[in-house]
Design an enzyme around this catalytic site. Structure first.
Site, PDB file in Angstrom:
ATOM      1  N   ARG A 272      -6.435  10.162   0.063  1.00  0.00           N
ATOM      2  CA  ARG A 272      -6.188  10.670  -1.299  1.00  0.00           C
ATOM      3  C   ARG A 272      -7.496  10.860  -2.054  1.00  0.00           C
ATOM      4  NH1 ARG A 272      -3.173   6.442  -3.659  1.00  0.00           N
ATOM      5  NH2 ARG A 272      -3.335   5.308  -1.697  1.00  0.00           N
TER       6      ARG A 272
ATOM      7  N   HIS B 284       0.867  -1.188   0.000  1.00  0.00           N
ATOM      8  CA  HIS B 284       0.000   0.000   0.000  1.00  0.00           C
ATOM      9  C   HIS B 284       0.896   1.227   0.000  1.00  0.00           C
ATOM     10  CE1 HIS B 284      -2.981   2.941   1.114  1.00  0.00           C
ATOM     11  NE2 HIS B 284      -3.934   2.029   1.024  1.00  0.00           N
TER      12      HIS B 284
END
Ligand SMILES: Cc1cc2nc3c(=O)[nH]c(=O)nc-3n(C[C@H](O)[C@H](O)[C@H](O)COP(=O)(O)OP(=O)(O)OC[C@H]3O[C@@H](n4cnc5c(N)ncnc54)[C@H](O)[C@@H]3O)c2cc1C
Length: 546
Positions: free
Chosen positions: A340, A320
């Site tokens: 994000r 990740h």
């Protein structure tokens, strides 16, 4: 300011470029650019850290050294043969693993009238499912469809996914959300009562259903309560499986558990076995930190492989992009992709954005590794590399208060170290997050061993070589329910005259001997070993014979 002085100056640079970055529309990479970035920087392409499996159904396949050593390991059942004339428990369906997939399977098998045992390593719900933050995907809005969801999943997986598994995933998805809501999961809603949905990396529609930033905890809370409230399901906590039982014909027939409280083996005879043991982040491939819970040591792969089941996609892991790089106490913990999705940008030490924030995870992780290798990263006082994730940008884009409202768990996490997410950027670096591969299954969770089913992160093929955010929570519900369904159906058809044995172990040891392989480890390892051992201390032996 809560950062040590060497980092303060760099934080100021991020602040200075924010205005200019606000106006910037960072371009997405072309397919060729992505491939080049992956080949140069993604850990899956570091050939020196892989090896070739030598025995069993995957002989000749490539996998990380750490996993190979366990897959080709020795069983802990080393001394005298276990007495298998009688059993501590007999059941229709034995579910191994008490996370999302295991609980979904247990509930569904119980719905079908099967007697169910769920055996888990630690407490029910001590699992990656509990830790999931960002959300769960399902195409249940008017501008979306399972077909569009399908295209996103296979695009994210670089067109390597097994089509029938993706089809099952996306077609069951809307019903899976409904099932969870009916059980009591409280999803985020719009004022009109409709489901709130957001984007994830690599998605073309807003289809991520969320429970703030603790979606997994909310799902796990609900599933755990449901399992515990059902008289038809027996829960065995602190009882990890250490070996499967098979018939002389090679069919699954139960398992040997290790009762960690009593340090004693338990023999379970079961008509069908569902492995739902999750991932392997705690194997720390290539020395990466991990976002995973302590029990994520790849046990299901070891158990299934020794019993003869084929594995798939075991040469690919998900790193990740945004694991914590500072403060040191929480290095590797996850910073959800939702950050994000809400607008936070990735910024290097010069204050420059260097990647479109919602490229797929493998691509973003590779870009971060590139920045750090090419001296555009930030080194913390503890010597850990990272780049900035500009969280204050969210407040500008989405309005003041958004960070606290949408990311309450993370706000508290960082506040403990004096970092205010809505005012200061945070430092991130890729963390070992997800096992893309696992035991090969078909759409009804069958493996190559009869009466052995697998669901959730322990299986491989659904996500191909890269999973998109929100599709794993979905996977565990969709395939957990399918495994429970099929496990109950097969169990209710099977008469109980079969004989559980450990004959597959004898065959396995013979295979190792023929290939002159001296096992490097006793597996499954059950828990990672972070201790330094005094010289001469033996490891890996546990349990007493029964
Ligand atoms: C921090 C974090 C955040 C995430 N966020 C998201 C997200 O937002 N959306 C999304 O879709 N996915 C997310 N994921 C991925 C997702 O949560 C997991 O892939 C998924 O929940 C795995 O579910 P599972 O049931 O297969 O395994 P788990 O939930 O890990 O459960 C496995 C269970 O098996 C037990 N077990 C292991 N070995 C044995 C054994 N030998 N015997 C008995 N029991 C055993 C374990 O102790 C555990 O209880 C996240 C993962 C992490 C770590």
């Amino acid at each position: 300011m809560s950062y040590p002085s060497p980092l303060e100056e760099l934080v100021r640079r991020v602040n200075q470029t924010r205005e200019q970055r606000l106006k910037q529309n960072f371009p997405r990479l072309s397919a060729e650019e992505k491939q080049a970035l992956l080949e140069q920087f993604h850990p899956d392409y570091r050939t020196d850290t892989f090896t070739t499996i030598q025995v069993g159904p995957n002989a000749g396949d490539r996998t990380p050294r750490e996993l190979a050593s366990l897959i080709e390991g020795e069983s802990p059942l080393t001394n005298a043969a276990l007495n298998l004339d009688h059993f501590d428990y007999e059941t229709d369906v034995l579910v191994i693993g008490g996370g999302g997939a295991g609980c979904a399977a247990a509930i569904t098998a119980d719905d079908h009238g099967a007697r169910v045992i769920i055996a888990t390593k630690l407490r029910l719900g001590d699992a990656n499912t509990m830790m999931a933050q960002g959300g769960i995907q399902a195409a249940d809005k008017e501008n979306d469809s399972p077909a569009i969801h399908y295209l996103d999943v296979v695009g994210g997986g670089h067109f390597t996914n097994i089509p029938e598994l993706v089809e099952a995933l996306v077609t069951d998805a809307p019903e899976a959300i409904q099932w969870l809501e009916n059980l009591g999961v409280i999803f985020d809603k719009n004022p009109d009562g409709s489901m709130k949905t957001i984007h994830g990396g690599g998605t073309s529609r807003r289809r991520m259903h969320t429970c703030r930033d603790y979606t997994g905890a909310e799902i796990m809370r609900t599933l755990r309560d449901e399992v515990k409230s059902r008289p038809g399901i027996t829960v065995l906590e602190f009882c990890p499986a250490v070996e499967l039982l098979t018939t002389p014909e090679g069919d699954a027939a139960g398992a040997i558990l290790l009762n960690l409280n009593l340090n004693r083996y338990l023999r379970i005879k079961a008509k069908t076995v569902v492995i739902a043991t999750g991932g392997s982040g705690r194997l720390h491939y290539q020395g990466f930190p991990t976002s995973n819970h302590y029990g994520a040591t790849g046990d299901g792969l070891v158990l299934a492989y020794r019993a003869g089941a084929k594995l798939a996609f075991i040469d690919t892991m998900q790193y990740h992009p945004t694991g914590v790089a500072f403060p040191q106490q929480i290095v590797g913990q996850l910073v959800t992709e939702k950050v994000r999705s809400l607008g936070a940008q990735l910024v290097n030490r010069n204050g420059n954005q260097f990647i479109f924030p919602l490229e797929t995870r493998d691509v973003v992780a590779s870009a971060i590794i590139r920045e750090c290798r090419q001296d555009r990263g930030v080194r913390t006082p503890a010597g850990i590399d990272g780049v900035w994730l500009d969280t204050p940008m969210i407040e500008i884009l989405k309005g003041p208060g958004t960070v606290k409202r949408e990311l309450p768990a993370m706000v508290r996490q960082f506040a403990r170290f004096g970092i205010e997410l809505d005012k200061e950027p945070i430092l991130v670096y890729p963390t070992l997050h997800y096992q893309n591969g696992g035991v090969a299954i078909d759409a009804m969770c069958h493996t190559s061993v009869r009466y052995l089913l697998v669901a959730g992160e322990a299986s491989g093929g659904v996500h191909g070589r890269n999973r998109l955010m929100g599709n794993s929570l979905l996977d565990v519900i969709v395939f957990g329910r399918r495994a429970g369904n099929e496990g109950a159906r097969l169990a209710l058809q099977r008469n109980d005259t079969f004989t559980p044995t450990l004959e597959h172990l004898t065959r396995w040891r013979q295979l190792l001997k023929e290939k002159k392989i001296v096992p490097e480890s006793v597996s499954p390892i059950l828990l990672p070993d972070y201790t330094r051992k005094p010289a001469g201390m033996e490891s890996g032996k546990a349990g007493t014979e029964v």
